[in-house]
Design an enzyme around this catalytic site. Sequence first.
Site, PDB file in Angstrom:
ATOM      1  N   SER A 157       8.695   8.502  -9.061  1.00 23.84           N
ATOM      2  CA  SER A 157       7.589   7.898 -10.236  1.00 23.84           C
ATOM      3  C   SER A 157       6.762   9.032 -10.639  1.00 23.84           C
ATOM      4  O   SER A 157       6.663  10.036 -10.178  1.00 23.84           O
ATOM      5  CB  SER A 157       6.763   6.726  -9.471  1.00 23.84           C
ATOM      6  OG  SER A 157       5.562   6.408 -10.279  1.00 23.84           O
ATOM      7  N   TYR A 170       0.829   3.895  -3.020  1.00 22.15           N
ATOM      8  CA  TYR A 170       1.814   3.929  -3.582  1.00 22.15           C
ATOM      9  C   TYR A 170       2.335   5.491  -4.162  1.00 22.15           C
ATOM     10  O   TYR A 170       3.423   6.052  -3.931  1.00 22.15           O
ATOM     11  CB  TYR A 170       1.632   3.182  -5.129  1.00 22.15           C
ATOM     12  CG  TYR A 170       2.953   3.075  -5.967  1.00 22.15           C
ATOM     13  CD1 TYR A 170       4.089   2.495  -5.908  1.00 22.15           C
ATOM     14  CD2 TYR A 170       2.876   3.848  -7.175  1.00 22.15           C
ATOM     15  CE1 TYR A 170       5.021   2.747  -6.785  1.00 22.15           C
ATOM     16  CE2 TYR A 170       3.932   4.026  -8.213  1.00 22.15           C
ATOM     17  CZ  TYR A 170       5.028   3.264  -7.901  1.00 22.15           C
ATOM     18  OH  TYR A 170       6.159   3.084  -8.660  1.00 22.15           O
TER      19      TYR A 170
END
Length: 270
Positions: A157, A170
């Site tokens: 990401s 995350y």
Amino acid sequence: MTGRLEGKVALVSGAARGQGRSHAVRLAEEGADIVAFDACRQLDTVEYPLSTPEDLKETVRLVEQLDRRVLATEADVRDSDAVGALVAEAVDRFGRLDVVCANAAVTGFVDDTWSITDEQWDQMIGINLTGVFRTVRAAAPAMIEAGNGGSIVITSSSAGTKGMVNLGHYCAAKHGVVGLMRTLANELAPHWIRVNSLHPTGVNTPFINNDHIRGFIEANPSWAANMQNALPVDQVEPVDISNAVVWLASDEARYVTGVSLPIDAGFAQR
């Protein structure tokens, strides 16, 4: 169908919808047979709707519509036995495994890192990092034994390139898969298996287009301002990521390994 992956077999996690479905369909468009899996159930720590069995059936329908073979099952990436059994069944049915797309993930905002509960931390790390490890651990021996080389593509990401507030668990997971990718790239290179990671900005899928994510952003306008891309687009499309998956899986990228590839509309440059 242009056939860049004709005769190949690709394993895709998180394949029921979103990026995973898009990857499965694009790989099939290029000639690959597909092994698709997803948990297809809700989790206590995830504050938006996750995929369903019906979603996975739709992925199967779309792949079969392209006249490609598909093996699909409901399995959690954290379940080593289930993932291992799926890989074994895939090799038994299709005779090989060439591409692994470790895509399954969840997300969610928190007030700050020190407010993250044990359950929130464990599920985020378990799916987004440990799940990648268990997927690759199951697949790599089969790829090595087949002797055909191959490509492993791990979805990280933009949050795997820098720290982002309210996303501590995350970010930790998405940074973690980069270290895993780099190590695997070295370990698997003698077998002509290439390993790379992708770093998308926001992608137009239910992963971010949901009430939880939208509500947090609307309530925190300063946070949203920090999430702007350099190119004048709010989100990229799933196929933009899938096209990178196809390229990395193809012979066009035969000497590309150990790379963290941003598909982020310039987000990392802001």
